[in-house]
Design a protein around this motif. Structure first.
Motif, PDB file in Angstrom:
ATOM      1  N   GLU A  47       0.822  -1.214   0.000  1.00 38.23           N
ATOM      2  CA  GLU A  47       0.000   0.000   0.000  1.00 38.23           C
ATOM      3  C   GLU A  47       0.857   1.266   0.000  1.00 38.23           C
ATOM      4  O   GLU A  47       0.471   2.280  -0.589  1.00 38.23           O
ATOM      5  CB  GLU A  47      -0.937  -0.003   1.206  1.00 38.23           C
ATOM      6  CG  GLU A  47      -2.039  -1.052   1.114  1.00 38.23           C
ATOM      7  CD  GLU A  47      -2.971  -1.041   2.312  1.00 38.23           C
ATOM      8  OE1 GLU A  47      -4.084  -1.575   2.192  1.00 38.23           O
ATOM      9  OE2 GLU A  47      -2.587  -0.505   3.383  1.00 38.23           O
ATOM     10  N   ALA A  48       2.009   1.213   0.673  1.00 41.13           N
ATOM     11  CA  ALA A  48       2.906   2.376   0.691  1.00 41.13           C
ATOM     12  C   ALA A  48       3.380   2.704  -0.725  1.00 41.13           C
ATOM     13  O   ALA A  48       3.394   3.869  -1.142  1.00 41.13           O
ATOM     14  CB  ALA A  48       4.100   2.110   1.609  1.00 41.13           C
ATOM     15  N   ILE A  49       3.760   1.665  -1.481  1.00 45.16           N
ATOM     16  CA  ILE A  49       4.196   1.862  -2.864  1.00 45.16           C
ATOM     17  C   ILE A  49       3.035   2.365  -3.721  1.00 45.16           C
ATOM     18  O   ILE A  49       3.185   3.266  -4.545  1.00 45.16           O
ATOM     19  CB  ILE A  49       4.733   0.533  -3.459  1.00 45.16           C
ATOM     20  CG1 ILE A  49       5.920   0.004  -2.659  1.00 45.16           C
ATOM     21  CG2 ILE A  49       5.073   0.690  -4.938  1.00 45.16           C
ATOM     22  CD1 ILE A  49       7.186   0.794  -2.795  1.00 45.16           C
ATOM     23  N   GLN A  50       1.855   1.783  -3.494  1.00 48.15           N
ATOM     24  CA  GLN A  50       0.680   2.099  -4.310  1.00 48.15           C
ATOM     25  C   GLN A  50       0.118   3.490  -4.037  1.00 48.15           C
ATOM     26  O   GLN A  50      -0.285   4.195  -4.955  1.00 48.15           O
ATOM     27  CB  GLN A  50      -0.412   1.056  -4.031  1.00 48.15           C
ATOM     28  CG  GLN A  50      -0.306  -0.174  -4.884  1.00 48.15           C
ATOM     29  CD  GLN A  50      -0.995   0.008  -6.220  1.00 48.15           C
ATOM     30  OE1 GLN A  50      -2.137   0.431  -6.296  1.00 48.15           O
ATOM     31  NE2 GLN A  50      -0.290  -0.301  -7.297  1.00 48.15           N
ATOM     32  N   THR A  51       0.044   3.866  -2.761  1.00 47.21           N
ATOM     33  CA  THR A  51      -0.696   5.083  -2.388  1.00 47.21           C
ATOM     34  C   THR A  51       0.199   6.272  -2.043  1.00 47.21           C
ATOM     35  O   THR A  51      -0.225   7.416  -2.164  1.00 47.21           O
ATOM     36  CB  THR A  51      -1.603   4.823  -1.171  1.00 47.21           C
ATOM     37  OG1 THR A  51      -0.790   4.592  -0.005  1.00 47.21           O
ATOM     38  CG2 THR A  51      -2.511   3.621  -1.414  1.00 47.21           C
ATOM     39  N   GLY A  52       1.417   6.010  -1.561  1.00 44.34           N
ATOM     40  CA  GLY A  52       2.276   7.096  -1.094  1.00 44.34           C
ATOM     41  C   GLY A  52       1.828   7.704   0.217  1.00 44.34           C
ATOM     42  O   GLY A  52       2.370   8.731   0.650  1.00 44.34           O
ATOM     43  N   LEU A  53       0.839   7.099   0.893  1.00 49.97           N
ATOM     44  CA  LEU A  53       0.353   7.636   2.169  1.00 49.97           C
ATOM     45  C   LEU A  53       1.437   7.470   3.233  1.00 49.97           C
ATOM     46  O   LEU A  53       1.927   6.356   3.449  1.00 49.97           O
ATOM     47  CB  LEU A  53      -0.921   6.917   2.606  1.00 49.97           C
ATOM     48  CG  LEU A  53      -2.211   7.302   1.872  1.00 49.97           C
ATOM     49  CD1 LEU A  53      -3.315   6.292   2.157  1.00 49.97           C
ATOM     50  CD2 LEU A  53      -2.662   8.705   2.272  1.00 49.97           C
ATOM     51  N   PRO A  54       1.831   8.552   3.924  1.00 40.73           N
ATOM     52  CA  PRO A  54       2.861   8.450   4.967  1.00 40.73           C
ATOM     53  C   PRO A  54       2.519   7.412   6.043  1.00 40.73           C
ATOM     54  O   PRO A  54       3.415   6.753   6.565  1.00 40.73           O
ATOM     55  CB  PRO A  54       2.898   9.868   5.555  1.00 40.73           C
ATOM     56  CG  PRO A  54       2.463  10.741   4.433  1.00 40.73           C
ATOM     57  CD  PRO A  54       1.408   9.949   3.694  1.00 40.73           C
TER      58      PRO A  54
END
Length: 232
Positions: free
Chosen positions: A156-163
């Motif tokens: 999800e970090a790679i997909q969304t960029g959400l901190p």
């Protein structure tokens, strides 16, 4: 004070300073207890000011994503026909999603509604992200234990960029055993990163209209590589 009014039910308008304080406090609490979903939710909303508009733009520029933004579907027990999903063939998205919910004793209704996002459309984007989180577990073949959550957070970090996802991916492993850390570092994280980079945006899938599609077929369509085995 223009703009300081409630934009959607439950919305709490906050200043940049208030958001920073909420972000710092929720980050500390979430790191101390990763299962404090309320704190993880606050962290996601108060730090997502750059990532959420980017995700919205990806949805707006994709036919299926655009339709989701227009129609605002919700994944909740009140909107799911559980009996129909249970009756679908093994391997289909709907059947495997219900199996995931049952096996892990989780419910889509536990997802927190947004409060601190100062844009009604972006509030829906983060709501949608939360409501498809369990579908990410289903697609990625990951359980809800700490190891599985860390792997999903990397994807999800790679997909969304959400901190919030980046933080969970980075600090989630601190509680894992040496054996699990080794599997995480050598197999699971490299796979999650490769899949996250290779996959098209997971928010652009109208999952409610894909229940009958085989999970393997949807993985191939998105570009998610077959998941490795996860140690218990």
């Amino acid at each position: 004070m223009g703009g300081w009014h409630q934009l959607y039910p439950g919305h709490i308008p906050t200043s940049p300073l208030q958001k920073a304080l909420l972000a710092a406090g929720s980050a500390v609490m979430a790191l101390c207890d990763p299962y404090r979903h309320d704190m993880v939710a606050v962290l996601g909303e108060t730090t997502g000011c750059l990532a959420l508009p980017n995700l919205r733009d990806k949805m707006k520029n994709h036919p299926e994503g655009y339709r989701i933004l227009q129609e605002r579907p919700r994944i909740r027990l009140s909107t799911l026909d559980m009996a129909r999903l249970q009756g679908l063939p093994d391997g289909s998205l709907g059947r495997e999603y219900v199996r995931f919910l049952e096996d892990n004793k989780v419910s889509p209704d536990t997802r927190m509604p947004p409060k601190f996002v100062d844009d009604e459309e972006l509030a829906y984007v983060i709501q949608r992200y939360r409501e498809v989180h369990d579908l990410m577990h289903t697609l990625l073949g990951m359980p809800t234990n700490m190891l599985g959550e860390v792997v999903v957070k990397w994807f999800e970090a790679i997909q969304t960029g959400l901190p919030m996802c980046v933080l969970g991916a980075a600090f989630g492993p601190v509680r894992l055993s040496t054996r699990k850390l080794q599997v995480l570092a050598t197999e699971l994280v490299p796979w999650a990163i490769r899949s996250g980079l290779n996959s098209s945006c997971v928010l652009n899938i109208y999952y409610e209209q894909r229940w009958e599609q085989p999970v393997e077929s949807l993985r191939e369509e998105l570009g998610i590589f077959p998941p490795p085995a996860v140690p218990v």
